[in-house]
Motif scaffolding. Structure first.
Motif, short mmCIF file in Angstrom:
data_model
loop_
_atom_site.label_atom_id
_atom_site.label_comp_id
_atom_site.label_asym_id
_atom_site.label_seq_id
_atom_site.Cartn_x
_atom_site.Cartn_y
_atom_site.Cartn_z
N GLY A 93 -38.52 -17.58 14.58
CA GLY A 93 -38.03 -17.40 13.22
C GLY A 93 -37.47 -18.69 12.64
O GLY A 93 -37.67 -19.03 11.48
N LYS A 108 -41.28 -21.04 6.16
CA LYS A 108 -41.15 -20.16 5.00
C LYS A 108 -41.53 -18.74 5.36
O LYS A 108 -42.32 -18.53 6.29
N THR A 109 -40.96 -17.80 4.65
CA THR A 109 -41.33 -16.41 4.90
C THR A 109 -42.67 -16.14 4.24
O THR A 109 -43.16 -16.93 3.44
N LEU A 110 -43.25 -15.02 4.60
CA LEU A 110 -44.53 -14.62 4.01
C LEU A 110 -44.43 -14.58 2.49
O LEU A 110 -45.30 -15.08 1.78
N ALA A 111 -43.33 -14.06 2.00
CA ALA A 111 -43.14 -13.92 0.55
C ALA A 111 -43.15 -15.28 -0.13
O ALA A 111 -43.74 -15.47 -1.18
N HIS A 148 -42.26 1.57 6.85
CA HIS A 148 -40.89 1.89 6.42
C HIS A 148 -40.22 2.75 7.49
O HIS A 148 -40.81 3.72 7.97
N SER A 185 -30.82 -4.25 2.48
CA SER A 185 -30.30 -5.55 2.93
C SER A 185 -31.07 -6.72 2.31
O SER A 185 -32.11 -6.53 1.69
N GLU A 186 -30.54 -7.91 2.54
CA GLU A 186 -31.23 -9.11 2.04
C GLU A 186 -32.56 -9.29 2.74
O GLU A 186 -33.51 -9.82 2.16
N THR A 187 -32.62 -8.85 3.97
CA THR A 187 -33.89 -8.91 4.70
C THR A 187 -34.93 -8.07 3.98
O THR A 187 -36.08 -8.50 3.80
N ARG A 239 -36.23 -9.80 0.93
CA ARG A 239 -37.25 -10.82 1.22
C ARG A 239 -38.59 -10.17 1.58
O ARG A 239 -39.65 -10.64 1.19
N LEU A 240 -38.49 -9.06 2.30
CA LEU A 240 -39.68 -8.33 2.69
C LEU A 240 -40.40 -7.80 1.45
O LEU A 240 -41.62 -7.90 1.32
#
Lengths: 417, 118
Positions: free
Chosen positions: B23, B28-31, B73, B102-104, B107-108
């Motif tokens: 991680g 960068k994240t996927l988003a 989900h 959450s913030e996670t 981002r998801l």
């Protein structure tokens, strides 16, 4: 019938876990995620089943193949569930790892701002420490036992984790049932509310570090049979300090409605205290449990006892005559450690089918060949072993090399319950 | 059993460490790596995608196609599927009593962004 009862635990657990996994089987998503979810539910189901297996109710124990069988499965299920629940978050996060490693870590990270993740981690860490305490022999018993009991909180935290994920059906009823099972164990059994009240009737010293305690019921007597054990908590009085918790003791004599006797050797803090127990000390008793010596075949019987392990055999001898060829091999370190030898000699003199062999072994390991008959004769026998674990292990290994199957070997085996 | 406990616990923590390093090293994240799409949709457009096999949601002025995410989900499917084709900001902000996702999750969610709500 006994074998069927022993199989009842794996059959019931497998059915319960299969039903949970079937209900929760995810339709879509990555295979790693699907496996992760199934392992989470399977682990959860096993932990719930292991809660039932810590209940110390004689009728339940008889249905489930005995308390020893229940505790053996409690340990197996706990360990299997632990591995599954460790794999559960790793697989869920692993499903995202190839595409999005940062998101995979955020899903797993305990630093995520999310109650479902926090409760999941809390449950896992409590499981880890509870099991760790079980496997830490150097940890003091007074610390090890409450840390092990924290496993109960781990189960509840795991269920709260599911509720917070929005899975309130069927988790909420399971949470209620689990809380009830834990309350049953802690209030009815650990606090002794469901135990039978007894009082110490007499105490006889049988060796410098062993006493035989006779207990009389104050209400309904437990139904104890020779070879069984009871869980007993001696209460404190002005002159005697009780242990405050239940310890297993093998019955050394069944005295019908007037009570039973136990032989207590000073091996730890609690049993050392009991050496000073006096008539009139109240005690609470749960049981009786165990199936040692309950069913035997017509084959020649070999009873192998070490030290205070003589008690189940003594209780059977005191209860009546020996109706088949029986050899009692009693091993003890030195003459001062030998218990009830005069009485055993007197019984052997009146029982033509009983052969008594007494042997002081000294401090070294015992050679089974020196006390068991040579030749093929022992291959036909049925063996009952009760004594220190190194002794029973040595004999079991030797008997295996002489062609005796484990089916024909029986052990009295109970640890801290 | 003690050996099994020790081995499984050590392997678990090594793998957790591996996830942390993976991680950390991912820039960068996927988003963030996806090219943002600047298309606009109305709530009527969103309502045309109201099934689990074709599920759009409008959350805080943005439209997301979460069809691919539905199986992942964590809650029961009905909980999220009822919000397909709808303005779902309220559901997003009240995951548990008075507590938002959450913030996670934020981002998801960005990974499923398809346009602005007109």
């Amino acid at each position: 019938m006994r074998d069927l009862a022993k199989l009842s635990v794996p059959i019931l657990v497998l059915s319960f876990v299969a039903a949970l996994v079937f209900w929760a089987y995810p339709d879509g998503g990555a295979p790693a995620r699907q496996i992760g979810i199934m392992l989470g539910w399977a682990g959860c189901g096993m932990l719930l089943a292991s809660l039932v297996l810590v209940l110390r109710e004689p009728r339940l124990a008889a249905l489930l193949g005995g308390l020893e069988n229940m505790y053996a499965w409690h340990h197996r299920l706990g360990m299997t569930a632990y591995i599954m629940l460790l794999a559960h978050p790793l697989l869920l996060a692993g499903a995202s790892l190839p595409k999005a490693p940062r998101e995979a870590w955020e899903l797993l990270s305990p630093f995520s701002e999310s109650w479902p993740v926090w409760t999941g981690w809390l449950s896992l860490l409590l499981l880890m420490s509870g099991l760790g305490a079980t496997f830490a022999p150097r940890l003091r018993y007074q610390i090890r036992r409450p840390v092990h009991a924290a496993l109960a909180v781990a189960v509840l935290a795991g269920l709260v984790h599911l509720v917070l994920l929005g899975i309130d059906e069927p988790v909420t009823p399971i949470l209620v049932i689990s809380s009830a099972l834990l309350a049953w164990r802690f209030i009815r059994e650990d606090w002794g509310i469901g135990a039978s009240p007894y009082v110490v009737r007499s105490v006889a010293r049988v060796s410098p570090n062993t006493v035989e305690v006779s207990l009389a019921p104050l209400g309904e007597a437990i139904a104890a049979k020779p070879g069984q054990f009871a869980l007993i908590a001696f209460q404190s009085t002005r002159r005697f300090k009780g242990c405050r918790e239940f310890h297993p003791f093998t019955v050394s004599s069944v005295d019908g409605v007037s009570g039973f006797r136990i032989a207590v050797k000073a091996l730890g803090d609690c049993t050392r205290n009991i050496q000073a127990v006096e008539p009139g000390v109240p005690a609470r008793v749960q049981g009786a449990f165990g199936e040692f010596l309950a069913e035997s075949t017509p084959a020649p019987q070999y009873w192998i006892a070490g030290g205070v392990g003589i008690t189940p055999f003594l209780s059977l001898l005191r209860a009546g005559k020996v109706d088949r060829s029986t050899t009692l091999i009693y091993l003890y370190r030195s003459e001062t450690d030998a218990l009830f030898v005069d009485e055993l000699g007197a019984i052997a003199a009146t029982q033509p089918k009983l052969t008594l062999l007494l042997r002081a072994t000294g401090d070294g390991p015992i050679d089974p060949e020196s006390v068991l008959p040579a030749g093929k004769e022992i291959g036909k026998g049925e063996f009952w072993l009760c004594g220190p674990p190194p002794m029973t292990k040595t004999f079991a290994h030797f008997l295996r090399t002489r062609g005796v199957t484990y089916r024909r070997m029986h052990f009295e085996n109970f640890g801290p319950l | 059993m003690r050996k099994i406990y020790l081995i499984s616990t050590v392997v678990f923590w090594i793998l957790v460490g591996g996830f942390w390093l993976a991680g950390l090293s991912a820039p960068k994240t996927l988003a963030e790596t996806e090219t943002p799409v600047q298309k606009g949709y109305t709530l009527t457009d969103v309502a045309a995608h109201a099934t689990p096999n074709n599920c759009w949601m409008a959350i805080h002025g943005k439209v997301y196609d979460v069809t691919a995410y539905l199986p992942d989900h964590p809650s029961r499917p009905e909980i999220i599927e009822t919000w397909c084709g709808r303005e779902a900001s309220l559901a997003y902000d009240t995951k548990t009593k008075g507590r938002r996702h959450s913030e996670t999750a934020d981002r998801l969610l960005e990974g499923y962004f398809i346009g602005e709500l007109k």
